[in-house]
Scaffold this motif. Structure first.
Motif: not given
Length: 762
Positions: A380-399, A418-426
């Motif tokens: 999308x027309x936005x940019x990742x600035x930081x990977x704050x945390x990756x929860x491998x058990x839940x297969x999620x990254x907080x960015x 969601x590392x397995x795909x899907x729309x990010x949740x704000x």
């Protein structure tokens, strides 16, 4: 002729807004959590109406309380030392918890332990002083060893016996281990702070069995010379020389090694030597250990900055293999902000990698498995600035991302991806959000604000739900001084198409029926943006506020070529370093703002800045003499042909001597018509003083009038002399823009910036 003198109270008000004092006026605005263990609890220090308070937070229990009895600690310290100690101005800024019922801190030259139950305070016995000053050391995770550098080699010292072991044996002055190259060593700052050496450049493995470091080869690099004209011993001028490549010259090269503590073995990593652009990759976390110490991961970039790869290193053998590789037509980066950690994560199994790329025109994340692209995680027309945390058990990254808020593309939001795909949740609203996620990932501390709304700090669960309120900022003391928040604006760049965002600081005591000079506070570096979207504008903003308190409007704008947005916006700096952050954009902004703000007097436009901002300040008067009439250029790299090679190569592209003249302010010296003050420290080992003297020579040759201040013994930040330089800056702007005589007022000395010290010293 100059009119009457400005009242001393005006300088006193401006001084109160400087970074080392402003926190006493903006209360409860900053919360920096210090996690205890894996983050079940944390503490922070906050400025309140009483002074500095330490707070302990337990999100599970839903509690926020003072971390200890401040009055009792102050009384105990006073009794033990005979020195008066105020409970909310304690002589320490950091604490460590010793179990459930104790804290430790350093004060009055020693380490103290305070029992929270019985109130006792004990000073721990100091270790026997070594025969020579101890070099800075890095303690192993298990506390058994301290690693340090001596005579260009890496040593370790047992914390229990004091035994010292030399791990490398062939380090030399021009090929040292665990050391930054000469040109990145803050030698004068170290001397001023009485520190024997910077922290060693090495990283312990999590199991404390190995060290990752490098050997830097700086043989045959040309020397740069500084003359200390007034050494502290009052002796003859002293020559200081260091290896320092300028544009077009080769830089140092580094080779990775792993030091096996148990086997006393040096393992060479099977990678070609890397180019040391300025600081080595260890300074910016471009190399790190896997959590189980089974591997090392290194982000490696080619000399031409057009290719990048992620390598996995076997610490036992030094063997390597590539996990991800990527190339680009222009500069490739693991993060648009130089010096920030790479936006890369290797998952625990070692097979999956979250990788940052700007390949689609924006900074987004991609998931690789065994070197093969699985999916694009964000788009999308936005940019990742930081990977704050990756929860491998839940297969999620907080960015942390920018561009999600339509009104301001610089406001930060937190997303769950969601590392397995899907729309990010704000997970956050439309304000700007500074977040810190606990190590275990179950909650995060969120400070939300805008430029004109006070910060609110809370703890949220990683579903975004509110768990605990921490602080609501109190700006009453700040407003009582006459402060009002800067105006956030959106205008168009000089091309008439590109939106630009910035800040306009209104002069204190504004009367819209009068007119006021405008001062451009500029830093043109393509590695930072200066007009932030939240309340906290840092030291840059505090300097802007101080000038506004003197009675001038202040402009801060991020022109084309600065980071934080899409790649095309950032890439406009390429082959355009001489435009100093697109000064024509600044001119366009000034004219657009004045159309609707008649109190802005465009016949009185000034500019000031330090380092790259010093270059820009002089450049503005030389390239736009019809707009800028007054400038203060501090520690400017005025002739980039003779500045550090990494600056030109990184942001302007490969150096071409036949095209180098456009990078130099000296070529425009004949254009000067305004009032220019040049300031430089004679011991500046970053932007060396000859760069200002080259401009001085060109101005004299062109028979131009200007002012010059050389500060003996001062390095790049003017540490110890900052208050004097600051007053001279204000005096120059007041005389030539306000047309008033500065008051007979002397600023108090400014303590060293703790963040600057921490960055260089570790």
């Amino acid at each position: 002729m100059l009119a009457d003198a400005l009242p001393a109270a005006t300088y006193r008000r401006a001084e109160a807004l400087l970074p080392h004092r402003r926190h006493r006026l903006a209360l409860r605005t900053q919360v920096r959590p210090h996690w205890i263990a894996d983050g079940d609890r944390f503490w922070y220090r906050v400025e309140t109406e009483r002074g500095g308070e330490f707070v302990l937070v337990d999100p599970d229990a839903g509690t926020r309380a003072r971390a200890f009895d401040h009055e009792r600690v102050a009384a105990a310290l006073t009794a033990a030392t005979g020195e008066p100690v105020a409970p909310y101005d304690l002589p320490f800024r950091s604490i460590a918890f010793t179990g459930e019922d104790g804290i430790a801190f350093r004060a009055f030259g020693g380490r103290w332990v305070h029992d929270l139950l019985d109130g006792s305070l004990t000073r721990e016995p100091e270790a026997q002083a070594p025969s020579a000053p101890a070099a800075p050391a890095a303690t192993s995770p298990d506390g058994r060893w301290a690693a340090f550098v001596r005579d260009h080699d890496v040593w370790i010292r047992s914390s229990s016996t004091g035994e010292e072991v030399r791990l490398t044996t062939d380090g030399t002055d021009d090929q040292p281990y665990a050391t930054q190259p000469d040109y990145a060593q803050p030698r004068q700052l170290l001397r001023l702070l009485d520190v024997p050496a910077p922290a060693p450049a090495l990283v312990w493995s999590p199991d404390s069995t190995r060290l990752l470091t490098h050997r830097v080869d700086q043989r045959d690099l040309p020397l740069m010379h500084l003359v200390e004209s007034a050494p502290p011993d009052a002796g003859r001028p002293r020559l200081h020389s260091c290896r320092y490549p300028v544009a077009g010259e080769p830089m140092a090269r580094g080779s990775w090694v792993v030091l096996d503590v148990a086997r006393r073995q040096v393992v060479e990593v099977a990678m070609d030597p890397f180019q040391v652009e300025y600081l080595t990759p260890l300074a910016h976390s471009w190399a790190w250990w896997a959590d189980d110490a089974s591997a090392i991961h290194v982000v490696d970039r080619s000399d031409d900055l057009r290719s990048m790869r992620l390598c996995r290193v076997d610490p036992t053998t030094g063997a390597t293999r590539d996990l991800v590789t990527e190339s680009a037509a222009t500069r490739i980066e693991p993060n648009q902000y130089d010096g920030a950690p790479p936006l890369v994560r290797v998952l625990a199994d070692g097979h999956e990698v979250v990788w940052y790329s700007q390949r689609d025109g924006w900074g987004h994340l991609y998931l690789y498995a065994d070197g093969v692209l699985v999916r694009q995680l964000t788009s999308g027309s936005w940019a990742v600035q930081e990977i704050a945390h990756v929860d491998e058990t839940a297969r999620a990254a907080y960015v942390v991302v920018t561009g999600m808020v339509a009104d301001d593309p610089y406001r930060r939001s937190l997303l769950r991806v969601d590392l397995d795909g899907g729309a990010p949740a704000r997970l956050t609203d439309d304000r700007d959000h500074a977040v810190a996620v606990a190590p275990h990932g179950r909650w995060f501390v969120d400070t939300a604000s805008t430029v004109d709304s006070a910060p609110e700090t809370v703890v949220r669960g990683t579903d975004g739900a509110l768990l605990l309120e921490l602080e609501q900022a109190d700006l009453g003391p700040l407003r009582a001084l006459g402060w009002s928040p800067p105006e956030r604006f959106r205008v168009l760049a000089a091309d008439g198409r590109t939106p630009l965002y910035g800040l306009l600081y209104k002069p204190f005591d504004l009367d819209p029926t009068q007119t006021y000079p405008v001062v451009d506070h500029d830093y043109p570096g393509p590695q930072v943006h200066v007009a932030r979207a939240g309340f906290d504008q840092g030291a840059f903003g505090a300097d802007s506020e101080a000038v506004a308190a003197l009675g001038m409007a202040v402009l801060v704008v991020d022109g084309r070529g600065t980071p934080g947005r899409d790649k095309a916006f950032h890439d406009q700096a390429d082959r355009n370093l001489h435009t100093a952050g697109f000064l024509d954009d600044h001119v366009a902004v000034l004219r657009q703002l004045a159309e609707s703000r008649p109190w802005l007097d465009l016949d009185r436009v000034g500019i000031f800045g330090r380092s790259g901002g010093g270059y820009a300040a002089a450049r503005a008067l030389l390239a736009h003499p019809d707009v800028y009439s007054v400038g203060v250029a501090e520690a400017g790299n005025h002739d980039n042909r003779m500045y550090h090679a990494s600056w030109v190569e990184m942001y302007d592209g490969p150096y071409d001597p036949s095209d180098g003249a456009r990078l130099s302010n000296t070529e425009l010296a004949g254009n000067l018509t305004g009032r220019l003050l040049l300031v430089h420290g004679d011991m500046d080992d970053n932007v060396t003083p000859h760069l200002t003297m080259r401009l001085v020579e060109a101005l004299i040759a062109a028979d131009k009038d200007f002012d010059l201040l050389i500060v003996p013994g001062a390095e790049h930040a003017f540490t110890g002399r900052q208050h004097y330089v600051l007053r001279k800056r204000w005096d120059h702007l007041v005389r030539h823009l306000l047309h008033r005589e500065p008051p007979h007022y002397r600023l108090a000395p400014i303590p060293p910036d703790p963040e600057l010290v921490a960055f260089f010293l570790g």
